[in-house]
Design a protein around this motif. Structure first.
Motif, PDB file in Angstrom:
ATOM      1  N   ALA A  47       0.293  -9.982  -1.563  1.00 15.71           N
ATOM      2  CA  ALA A  47      -0.039  -9.928  -2.984  1.00 15.71           C
ATOM      3  C   ALA A  47      -0.288  -8.490  -3.443  1.00 15.71           C
ATOM      4  O   ALA A  47       0.121  -8.098  -4.539  1.00 15.71           O
ATOM      5  CB  ALA A  47      -1.261 -10.798  -3.273  1.00 15.71           C
ATOM      6  N   GLU A  48      -0.963  -7.706  -2.611  1.00 21.59           N
ATOM      7  CA  GLU A  48      -1.328  -6.337  -2.974  1.00 21.59           C
ATOM      8  C   GLU A  48      -0.148  -5.366  -2.899  1.00 21.59           C
ATOM      9  O   GLU A  48       0.053  -4.549  -3.787  1.00 21.59           O
ATOM     10  CB  GLU A  48      -2.446  -5.840  -2.053  1.00 21.59           C
ATOM     11  CG  GLU A  48      -2.869  -4.406  -2.283  1.00 21.59           C
ATOM     12  CD  GLU A  48      -3.640  -4.196  -3.567  1.00 21.59           C
ATOM     13  OE1 GLU A  48      -3.670  -3.054  -4.054  1.00 21.59           O
ATOM     14  OE2 GLU A  48      -4.213  -5.173  -4.096  1.00 21.59           O
ATOM     15  N   TYR A  49       0.629  -5.441  -1.819  1.00 19.70           N
ATOM     16  CA  TYR A  49       1.642  -4.419  -1.553  1.00 19.70           C
ATOM     17  C   TYR A  49       3.081  -4.917  -1.603  1.00 19.70           C
ATOM     18  O   TYR A  49       4.006  -4.104  -1.553  1.00 19.70           O
ATOM     19  CB  TYR A  49       1.416  -3.822  -0.152  1.00 19.70           C
ATOM     20  CG  TYR A  49       0.039  -3.283   0.077  1.00 19.70           C
ATOM     21  CD1 TYR A  49      -0.422  -2.181  -0.624  1.00 19.70           C
ATOM     22  CD2 TYR A  49      -0.815  -3.865   1.014  1.00 19.70           C
ATOM     23  CE1 TYR A  49      -1.698  -1.674  -0.411  1.00 19.70           C
ATOM     24  CE2 TYR A  49      -2.089  -3.364   1.241  1.00 19.70           C
ATOM     25  CZ  TYR A  49      -2.522  -2.270   0.520  1.00 19.70           C
ATOM     26  OH  TYR A  49      -3.772  -1.778   0.737  1.00 19.70           O
ATOM     27  N   GLY A  50       3.293  -6.208  -1.698  1.00 19.22           N
ATOM     28  CA  GLY A  50       4.609  -6.807  -1.503  1.00 19.22           C
ATOM     29  C   GLY A  50       5.753  -6.228  -2.296  1.00 19.22           C
ATOM     30  O   GLY A  50       6.862  -6.097  -1.786  1.00 19.22           O
ATOM     31  N   ASP A  51       5.528  -5.861  -3.553  1.00 17.65           N
ATOM     32  CA  ASP A  51       6.603  -5.345  -4.393  1.00 17.65           C
ATOM     33  C   ASP A  51       6.794  -3.838  -4.259  1.00 17.65           C
ATOM     34  O   ASP A  51       7.727  -3.295  -4.820  1.00 17.65           O
ATOM     35  CB  ASP A  51       6.336  -5.668  -5.863  1.00 17.65           C
ATOM     36  CG  ASP A  51       6.408  -7.150  -6.148  1.00 17.65           C
ATOM     37  OD1 ASP A  51       7.061  -7.878  -5.378  1.00 17.65           O
ATOM     38  OD2 ASP A  51       5.796  -7.583  -7.139  1.00 17.65           O
ATOM     39  N   ARG A  52       5.907  -3.171  -3.526  1.00 21.07           N
ATOM     40  CA  ARG A  52       5.946  -1.709  -3.472  1.00 21.07           C
ATOM     41  C   ARG A  52       6.181  -1.144  -2.087  1.00 21.07           C
ATOM     42  O   ARG A  52       6.063   0.052  -1.895  1.00 21.07           O
ATOM     43  CB  ARG A  52       4.623  -1.138  -4.013  1.00 21.07           C
ATOM     44  CG  ARG A  52       4.372  -1.494  -5.444  1.00 21.07           C
ATOM     45  CD  ARG A  52       3.065  -0.922  -5.963  1.00 21.07           C
ATOM     46  NE  ARG A  52       1.927  -1.580  -5.330  1.00 21.07           N
ATOM     47  CZ  ARG A  52       0.896  -0.942  -4.808  1.00 21.07           C
ATOM     48  NH1 ARG A  52       0.832   0.360  -4.839  1.00 21.07           N
ATOM     49  NH2 ARG A  52      -0.103  -1.602  -4.251  1.00 21.07           N
ATOM     50  N   VAL A  53       6.480  -1.972  -1.093  1.00 20.87           N
ATOM     51  CA  VAL A  53       6.628  -1.454   0.263  1.00 20.87           C
ATOM     52  C   VAL A  53       7.789  -0.480   0.369  1.00 20.87           C
ATOM     53  O   VAL A  53       8.779  -0.641  -0.346  1.00 20.87           O
ATOM     54  CB  VAL A  53       6.783  -2.586   1.311  1.00 20.87           C
ATOM     55  CG1 VAL A  53       5.516  -3.387   1.409  1.00 20.87           C
ATOM     56  CG2 VAL A  53       7.967  -3.445   1.060  1.00 20.87           C
TER      57      VAL A  53
END
Length: 78
Positions: A47-53
């Protein structure tokens, strides 16, 4: 002060592979421990990092994402 770097990544992510290689080289030169963590193994991380890895953490705090800014990372670890 001893630092630690974590690369929040996921399997099959090309940008993650590039970031991991950059972090491995930089941390190796500076003798700073580093590790990876797969965001897909924890629902909160996803939820926190999933779209920005990849997301780069220095001492547990977010330092940057998508690309390693080498000069900036070196300054943070100095």
């Amino acid at each position: 002060m001893a630092h630690e770097v974590t690369v929040m990544s996921r399997v099959g992510c090309h940008l993650c592979e590039v970031a991991e290689a950059d972090v491995a080289r930089i941390c190796g030169e500076l003798d700073v421990p580093w590790k990876t963590a797969d965001v897909d193994t924890d629902p909160e991380w996803r939820a926190e990092y999933g779209d920005r890895v990849p997301v780069i953490l220095v001492d547990g705090a977010e330092h940057g994402y998508w690309r390693v800014e080498e000069d900036r990372l070196r300054r943070a670890l100095a």
